[in-house]
Scaffold this motif. Structure first.
Motif, short mmCIF file in Angstrom:
data_model
loop_
_atom_site.label_atom_id
_atom_site.label_comp_id
_atom_site.label_asym_id
_atom_site.label_seq_id
_atom_site.Cartn_x
_atom_site.Cartn_y
_atom_site.Cartn_z
N ASN A 521 38.66 37.58 44.50
CA ASN A 521 39.88 37.78 43.71
C ASN A 521 41.13 37.66 44.58
O ASN A 521 42.18 37.20 44.10
N ARG A 604 41.83 36.40 38.17
CA ARG A 604 42.84 35.55 38.81
C ARG A 604 42.99 34.21 38.11
O ARG A 604 43.81 33.38 38.51
N VAL A 674 44.51 40.68 42.13
CA VAL A 674 45.32 39.57 41.61
C VAL A 674 44.97 39.42 40.14
O VAL A 674 43.83 39.13 39.79
#
Length: 848
Positions: A521, A604, A674
């Motif tokens: 991620n 993400r 994220v």
């Protein structure tokens, strides 16, 4: 004013006397307040009275001092020893007099002096303290103990006067500096009687007689609190008196925990005194408070055998700490020392007793201390040192008797504390923690890294099983660090770390799987000078993960799925569902690991999540296993294989919950994940058509698991997104409710899906959209009103029927008799909540 002053006073007095409540609050929260319910009329009348006293001091003070009603209350309280003996109407008048005297004394120095001179001595006479004060006893002699019960009415009025005097001093810096003339009387009275008042309040609060009431304890504690929070150092309240107050409260907190109210009152009073000392910079009193209160209570954290239960000790510890920064830092230090000491006992001796203690210590540190440090700001160094010390301690303990199975709860709490501490640090501090933890991991672990993946699969499992408990603790704690770091924090040697985590997740180490998910991620897309973890990009990591020989998948796949999952390439994995003779638990661990990896990618917004999702869909297909029950094998062996296959399929369905859920363990904003906006909406829009088509073509074996997977997607998608596509979703949702009601293992998913239906039925747009399906909805809900495995399902199903009653009567009337018949059965449900909803439902459906 002279002409109308008496009439004004009479009106204001009547307003106060008739408006105030007769019930006094004895809760810890009311210690620093009036203790009476808010009354706007009384408040305005008292505010006006104070202004009038300031403008016409002598006129209104004369009226107050000479008032017959006030003097009658003073005569009345002499007739009652205890507060509860006073009649309700007289209590109301007592409270009114207390508020009037308090308001008058706070108006000015002159008014305070006059009120004290006229009323304070009378109260001391009623309490019997005037005789003692004139008898020649040393005021500091602690042997002066008032054994007789003090008059509670007089104590109450004394508290009101002391409170007014204290607040007046606190509101003006010039009061204590003024020359001694008009204020000499109240100062002299306060200094003379404070030791005896302290003893009276102590006797009231710690009285052990059987008829001791809440009022006794409350008045005693509140009186001591007011005396202990007089500003001006030891000018008015001597050091002996102040320390006696602290000793009394600490004694109560350390011994009288069985008396819940008194214990909480004393603890709250200590917190208020600590806040007062810090707020007013009472340097003289701070040393006494630190020595008598803070240091003594902090020592409780490290004492194993103690009369007070550890949860109460920790409550006292944290409450005292929140009263001031210096106190909390002392508390943090004591708490950490206790944690390190008990962890050492666990590492070396495997102590069960230390395990119980450190469990509560770590919960307290994670839930109370770390949030306080984050809010206070400027104390990040404490979190850094905590994390480093945890790593140093496990590094230095080579003899390790904390087994993974017996001490798993301690390890989980250590991981939580480690994650929270690391997440609250800056990138610079995180780099220090990562370097420290990696050096211990690389020097201590018995896991071979990349070389392990060159062995056969059976050898891999054997190597993982042979790892030591100490190594597994180190690996899990390192995983916790990885989950919590910023995306730009440098992680050294990512490739071997990935191999190590992937090996560990084969044994079911969920933390390792979550760490890999966090890594994919947060890794950068490109290797640039600005990317700190430049030795491995996201693409490199995904190649390592998807092309590793540990994933046991098959190249064959459904062409329909591949057509829908655009961009899927041949990832070179062998089908997980192939080879029924292989270990199903290992397959489940792999699916769980891939689910967390997929979650990191999904959040993400990375396309590789499609590859992982397709693996789960392949696991949910049963066409290649349809002939299991017809194979000519031993029946028991065949059943075991079928159960194993079902377990793998259930795990694949639950992978969609991991993908969509809001995890508190990792991959959230607190741990710097994220997160691409609207990622759940996009996944919902992509997956639901695929799942719907698979359900249509599915075999009986796989259909319940496909519904379970789709239910997870629907449940964790925002409701407004589901509503936007409700026409297509409602058939899938209703079929899912019917299919999931057959297996007790699906009860939680069933309840979650039912909550979505409830949200649809209570939304205006949702009601319009489902009007065409109302017959199917009602039929489904009627079946769930008798669901035996969960009360919440029955209750929510009936609530949904109530919501359905608000739809067009023309559509629902044909089902009225059927609904009322089912609800009649629910009226005999063993759970009260269900019966109550059944009554509501019967009323709603009987109205048309």
């Amino acid at each position: 004013m002279a002409k109308h002053g008496k009439a004004i006073w009479s009106s204001l007095k009547d307003a106060v006397f008739t408006s105030l409540d007769s019930v006094l609050s004895f809760t810890p929260e009311s210690l620093e307040g009036v203790g009476l319910p808010e009354n706007e009329i009384a408040a305005e009348a008292l505010s006006l009275l104070q202004k009038l006293i300031v403008q016409n001091t002598n006129l209104f003070l004369d009226l107050i001092v000479g008032d017959e009603d006030i003097n009658m209350i003073f005569n009345m309280i002499s007739s009652y020893k205890t507060y509860h003996e006073i009649p309700s109407q007289s209590k109301q008048k007592l409270h009114a007099v207390g508020r009037i005297l308090c308001t008058s004394a706070k108006a000015s120095i002159l008014s305070c002096d006059r009120i004290f001179e006229c009323f304070f001595n009378r109260l001391m006479d009623i309490l019997g303290l005037s005789v003692r004060n004139s008898s020649g006893h040393p005021s500091s002699d602690e042997s002066i103990l008032i054994t007789q019960r003090c008059n509670q009415g007089a104590l109450y009025l004394s508290i009101e006067l002391l409170s007014a005097c204290r607040d007046l001093i606190a509101s003006s810096k010039t009061v204590l500096e003024a020359p001694a003339h008009t204020e000499e009387t109240w100062k002299h009275l306060l200094q003379s009687f404070s030791p005896l008042l302290t003893m009276a309040f102590c006797s009231s609060s710690i009285c052990t007689s059987e008829d001791n009431h809440e009022a006794d304890m409350y008045c005693g504690v509140k009186g001591l609190l007011i005396l202990g929070t007089f500003p001006g150092g030891y000018l008015l309240i001597s050091k002996t008196v102040f320390e006696k107050i602290l000793e009394t409260f600490v004694s109560v907190v350390s011994m009288d925990y069985s008396n819940t109210l008194l214990w909480k009152l004393a603890l709250k009073a200590l917190v208020h005194i600590g806040s007062f000392v810090e707020r007013y910079h009472e340097s003289e009193k701070e040393s006494s408070y630190m020595g008598i209160v803070v240091e003594r209570i902090v020592s409780w954290a490290s004492v194993g055998d103690f009369s007070i239960p550890l949860p109460l000790r920790l409550e006292a510890l944290i409450d005292i700490g929140t009263s001031g920064q210096r106190y909390m830092l002392k508390v943090v230090q004591g708490l950490e020392e206790a944690i390190y000491s008990n962890l050492s006992e666990i590492y070396v001796q495997g102590s069960t007793k230390s395990e119980e203690i450190v469990t509560q210590l770590l919960k307290c540190y994670s839930n109370k201390v770390i949030p306080w440090i984050c809010c206070a700001k400027g104390f990040e160094e404490f979190l850094l040192q905590f994390a480093i010390n945890i790593w140093s301690q496990i590094e230095n303990n080579m003899v390790f008797n904390a087994t993974q199975t017996n001490k798993r709860g301690v390890l989980d709490l250590m991981m939580k504390a480690m994650k929270l501490a690391v997440a609250s640090c800056s990138e610079e501090k995180q780099n220090i923690i990562v370097q420290k933890s990696y050096s211990i991991l690389s020097s201590s672990t018995s896991f071979p890294l990349k070389e392990l993946f060159q062995q056969e699969r059976s050898q891999i499992v054997q190597e993982v099983d042979n790892s030591s408990s100490r190594d597994e603790w180190i690996l899990s704690l390192f995983a916790a660090v990885i989950m919590a770091v910023h995306p730009k924090t440098h992680i050294p040697n990512i490739r071997p770390i990935l191999y190590l985590f992937m090996t560990s997740l084969l044994k079911g180490n969920v933390a390792a799987a979550q760490a890999v998910g966090s890594m994919v991620n947060k890794l950068g897309l490109k290797s640039t000078d600005g990317q700190t973890s430049s030795d491995c990009t996201l693409e490199d990591a995904m190649d390592i993960i998807l092309n590793s020989s540990i994933w046991i998948f098959h190249n064959n796949s459904s062409s329909d799925i591949q057509a829908k999952m655009t961009g899927v390439h041949d990832i070179g994995l062998i089908n997980l569902c192939d080879g029924l003779g292989s270990c199903s638990s290992l397959q489940i661990h792999v699916i769980t690991g891939l689910a967390w990896i997929g979650k990191g990618l999904l959040m993400r917004g990375h396309d590789k999540v499609k590859d992982i999702t397709m693996i789960f869909l392949r696991c949910l297909e049963s066409s290649q296993r349809a002939d299991i029950s017809y194979q000519k094998k031993d029946i028991s062996k065949n059943n075991n294989e079928l159960d194993s296959h079902r377990s793998v399929m259930r795990s694949a369905a639950d992978a969609f919950q991991i993908l969509m859920c809001n995890s508190e363990m990792c991959l959230n904003r607190e741990f710097h994940a994220v997160i691409r906006p609207l990622y759940k909406q996009r996944f919902f829009s992509t997956m639901m058509p695929i799942l719907q088509s698979l359900v249509v073509k599915s075999e009986p074996l796989s259909r319940p698991f496909l519904f379970r997977a789709s239910a997870h997607v629907i449940i964790d998608t925002p409701l407004f997104v589901v509503l936007s596509d409700i026409k297509k979703i409602i058939p899938m949702l209703l079929d899912g409710l019917s299919a999931l009601s057959n297996d007790i293992l699906d009860k939680d998913v069933l309840y979650g899906l039912l909550l979505v239906l409830s949200g649809i039925l209570t939304d205006k747009n949702g009601q319009e959209a489902v009007s065409d399906s109302v017959h199917t909805i009602v039929s489904c809900l009627l079946g769930l009103t008798q669901y035996p495995h969960m009360m919440l399902v029955r209750e929510t199903a009936i609530q949904c029927l109530v919501a359905v009653s608000g739809l067009s009567h023309a559509r629902i009337y044909p089902m009225r008799t059927q609904v009322l018949r089912a609800v009649a059965k629910a009226l005999d449900d063993p759970k009260r909540a269900v019966r109550q909803e059944a009554v509501r439902c019967r009323q709603a459906w009987s109205m048309f």
